[in-house]
Every structure is written in structure tokens, then in C-alpha cells.
Design a protein around this motif. Structure first.
Motif: not given
Length: 130
Positions: A23-33, A35-41
Motif C-alpha cells: 500500500i505504501s508503494d501505491m501511495k508513492k505512485e500517487i505522490e509522484r503523479r 504531488q500529494i505528500p505521503l503523510a497527507e494520504q
């Protein structure tokens, strides 16, 4: 498999994942696409938060074409508890203000837990005038 990530504002986008994807890898991809920081997801499935350390396969309801909700939690400059304490502190002594804040927070959290993601989305939209 391809899943859909739904943002509160109504935007959707697709994400390719494997059963062993964290799930953390999915969030990293969301951050990349986005620009929403991981801590805010916060990723939700059927109203439940997905744990960063878990894999996609840990959630049997994640399947081809399913939708996950992405909630963006903006960092708070000042928390609700502090704002309430300041407000109550104008009219009550410190122990009374603390008791009122505690009672308010218990009630608030209980009511919030009873809301669905759709309820929260409608409330948010009505408050921001969308």
C-alpha cells in the motif's frame, strides 16, 4: 491488475498493481503523479483505512476494476482540540474548559465514525461550495 483511485473532488485515475504491491508503494505512485505528500494520504476501501505495510493481497476486496478512495489530510496549523480549548477558555475556567473539550471530542469522533465516505464527501462539498 488495474484499480481506480477516487479523490474526494471527483477526480479518478487508474493505477496498475500486483497482489504483492505494498500500500505504501501505491501511495508513492500517487505522490509522484499528483504531488500529494505521503503523510497527507489516506487510502480507504469500503470506509476502512488501508495499512501502509500491507500488500494488495491482504485485502480480498481489492480486485480488478475496484475503486479505492483517497482522502487528502492537510496538515493542521492548529488542531481542533486547541481551538476549542481557546474558545471555551474565554468563558470557563481551565478544568471546565478541559471537560467541555473532552466531551465535545468524544461526541464529534463518535458522529464522524458513523458517517460513510459519501456522507463526508457531500458534507465537504457543501462546506466548500462545490
Amino acid at each position: 491488475m488495474q484499480i481506480t483511485i477516487k479523490l474526494l473532488k471527483g477526480q479518478d485515475f487508474s493505477l496498475d498493481v500486483e497482489p504483492n504491491t505494498l500500500i505504501s508503494d501505491m501511495k508513492k505512485e500517487i505522490e509522484r503523479r499528483l504531488q500529494i505528500p505521503l503523510a497527507e494520504q489516506k487510502l480507504l476501501l469500503l470506509g476502512r483505512t488501508l495499512k501502509d505495510e500491507s500488500t494488495v493481497s491482504a485485502y480480498p476486496n481489492i480486485h480488478e476494476g475496484c475503486k479505492l478512495n483517497l482522502v487528502v489530510m492537510r496538515p493542521r496549523i492548529e488542531g481542533l482540540r486547541e481551538i476549542l480549548k481557546k474558545s471555551f477558555g474565554k468563558y470557563y475556567n481551565e478544568p471546565q474548559a478541559d471537560n467541555l473539550v473532552t466531551a465535545f471530542m468524544i461526541d464529534f469522533e463518535m458522529n464522524l465514525k458513523q458517517m460513510s465516505v459519501d456522507d463526508i464527501e457531500r458534507l465537504s462539498e457543501s462546506l466548500i461550495g462545490v
